[in-house]
Structures are given as structure tokens and as C-alpha cells.
Motif scaffolding. Structure first.
Motif, PDB file in Angstrom:
ATOM      1  N   LEU A  26      -4.170   5.152  -0.997  1.00  0.00           N
ATOM      2  CA  LEU A  26      -4.774   3.825  -0.973  1.00  0.00           C
ATOM      3  C   LEU A  26      -4.396   2.996  -2.201  1.00  0.00           C
ATOM      4  N   ALA A  27      -4.306   3.641  -3.357  1.00  0.00           N
ATOM      5  CA  ALA A  27      -3.934   2.921  -4.577  1.00  0.00           C
ATOM      6  C   ALA A  27      -2.532   2.332  -4.457  1.00  0.00           C
ATOM      7  N   MET A  28      -1.631   3.085  -3.862  1.00  0.00           N
ATOM      8  CA  MET A  28      -0.268   2.565  -3.654  1.00  0.00           C
ATOM      9  C   MET A  28      -0.283   1.395  -2.666  1.00  0.00           C
ATOM     10  N   GLN A  29      -1.085   1.511  -1.621  1.00  0.00           N
ATOM     11  CA  GLN A  29      -1.140   0.474  -0.593  1.00  0.00           C
ATOM     12  C   GLN A  29      -1.722  -0.829  -1.118  1.00  0.00           C
ATOM     13  N   TYR A  30      -2.774  -0.741  -1.933  1.00  0.00           N
ATOM     14  CA  TYR A  30      -3.478  -1.945  -2.387  1.00  0.00           C
ATOM     15  C   TYR A  30      -3.190  -2.335  -3.834  1.00  0.00           C
ATOM     16  N   HIS A  31      -2.233  -1.703  -4.477  1.00  0.00           N
ATOM     17  CA  HIS A  31      -1.922  -2.000  -5.875  1.00  0.00           C
ATOM     18  C   HIS A  31      -1.535  -3.469  -6.029  1.00  0.00           C
ATOM     19  N   PRO A  32      -2.061  -4.144  -7.049  1.00  0.00           N
ATOM     20  CA  PRO A  32      -1.759  -5.571  -7.254  1.00  0.00           C
ATOM     21  C   PRO A  32      -0.268  -5.880  -7.406  1.00  0.00           C
ATOM     22  N   ASP A  33       0.510  -4.950  -7.940  1.00  0.00           N
ATOM     23  CA  ASP A  33       1.954  -5.186  -8.065  1.00  0.00           C
ATOM     24  C   ASP A  33       2.638  -5.206  -6.698  1.00  0.00           C
ATOM     25  N   ARG A  34       2.072  -4.528  -5.727  1.00  0.00           N
ATOM     26  CA  ARG A  34       2.633  -4.522  -4.374  1.00  0.00           C
ATOM     27  C   ARG A  34       2.080  -5.669  -3.535  1.00  0.00           C
ATOM     28  N   GLY A  37      -0.776 -11.904  -5.871  1.00  0.00           N
ATOM     29  CA  GLY A  37      -1.495 -13.081  -5.398  1.00  0.00           C
ATOM     30  C   GLY A  37      -2.528 -12.811  -4.315  1.00  0.00           C
ATOM     31  N   ASP A  38      -2.684 -11.583  -3.885  1.00  0.00           N
ATOM     32  CA  ASP A  38      -3.646 -11.231  -2.833  1.00  0.00           C
ATOM     33  C   ASP A  38      -4.936 -10.739  -3.481  1.00  0.00           C
ATOM     34  N   SER A  39      -5.915 -11.638  -3.607  1.00  0.00           N
ATOM     35  CA  SER A  39      -7.159 -11.276  -4.294  1.00  0.00           C
ATOM     36  C   SER A  39      -7.969 -10.247  -3.505  1.00  0.00           C
ATOM     37  N   ALA A  40      -7.860 -10.246  -2.180  1.00  0.00           N
ATOM     38  CA  ALA A  40      -8.583  -9.252  -1.372  1.00  0.00           C
ATOM     39  C   ALA A  40      -8.042  -7.849  -1.651  1.00  0.00           C
ATOM     40  N   ALA A  41      -6.727  -7.721  -1.770  1.00  0.00           N
ATOM     41  CA  ALA A  41      -6.120  -6.426  -2.080  1.00  0.00           C
ATOM     42  C   ALA A  41      -6.507  -5.984  -3.488  1.00  0.00           C
ATOM     43  N   GLU A  42      -6.597  -6.927  -4.411  1.00  0.00           N
ATOM     44  CA  GLU A  42      -6.988  -6.598  -5.784  1.00  0.00           C
ATOM     45  C   GLU A  42      -8.423  -6.075  -5.829  1.00  0.00           C
ATOM     46  N   GLU A  43      -9.330  -6.705  -5.083  1.00  0.00           N
ATOM     47  CA  GLU A  43     -10.719  -6.240  -5.035  1.00  0.00           C
ATOM     48  C   GLU A  43     -10.818  -4.869  -4.383  1.00  0.00           C
TER      49      GLU A  43
END
Length: 108
Positions: A26-34, A37-43
Motif C-alpha cells: 500500500l505504501a508503494m501504491q499511495y506514496h506521494p512521489d508516485r 499533487g494527489d492530496s487524497a493519495a497523500e492522506e
């Protein structure tokens, strides 16, 4: 209240290896570097990190399983009374007897 097991997609009986594997995926999937600009993924990433930090520590996990909170005191305000005052702060409930030099000056 957050369900850390649901956040990581594991059961309450999951082993440490299963928790770690789910976290990494999950960390790889939602990592901010990946997901720039996606604030939902960052949260989501922050929630995943919070869940893993609780469930990967055996003491925190035992506390969470028993009380439903991540840290001791998190559900009831953190213990007895208010947090300690900052150094040099004025006491909230009148003048401190220690500050005035009158403390314990009883004569027998």
C-alpha cells in the motif's frame, strides 16, 4: 475511530510478516512521489503509515487490540489532570505556595 487492520487490509490475526507485506504494497501504491499533487493519495499514505506504526509494534498493537486506541491515554485525555505547564508559566488556580516561599513553613 480508525480501524488499522482495515486500513492495511489484513485480519486481526495477521502475523507481523503479513502486516509488513500489506504495508509495503500500500505504501508503494499511495506514496506521494508516485502520486504527485494527489492530496487524497497523500492522506491515504499518512493513514497507512499510522496504521503500520501501531500494528508493527507489539506493545502498541496489544494496547490497540484491547482498548481500540493507538497509544495509552489517547481515548481518555492522557491520564490524570492537565498536562504540565511550561516552565515559568503562571499557575491556573491561584498563586503557587512554592513560588511565594510559604510552602510547608508550619511551626510545631
Amino acid at each position: 475511530m480508525k480501524d488499522y487492520y482495515q486500513t492495511l487490509g489484513v485480519s486481526t490475526e495477521a502475523t507481523n510478516a503479513e502486516i509488513k507485506s500489506a504495508y509495503r504494497k500500500l505504501a508503494m501504491q499511495y506514496h506521494p512521489d508516485r502520486n504527485p499533487g494527489d492530496s487524497a493519495a497523500e492522506e491515504k499514505f499518512k493513514g497507512i503509515n499510522e496504521a503500520y506504526s501501531c500494528l508493527s509494534d507489539s506493545a502498541k498493537r496489544a494496547h490497540y487490540n484491547r482498548f481500540g486506541t493507538a497509544a495509552p491515554g489517547a481515548g481518555f485525555g492522557g491520564g490524570f489532570g492537565s498536562p504540565p505547564a511550561a516552565p515559568g508559566a503562571i499557575p491556573r488556580h491561584g498563586t503557587s505556595p512554592l513560588a511565594s516561599g510559604r510552602a510547608c513553613s508550619r511551626v510545631a
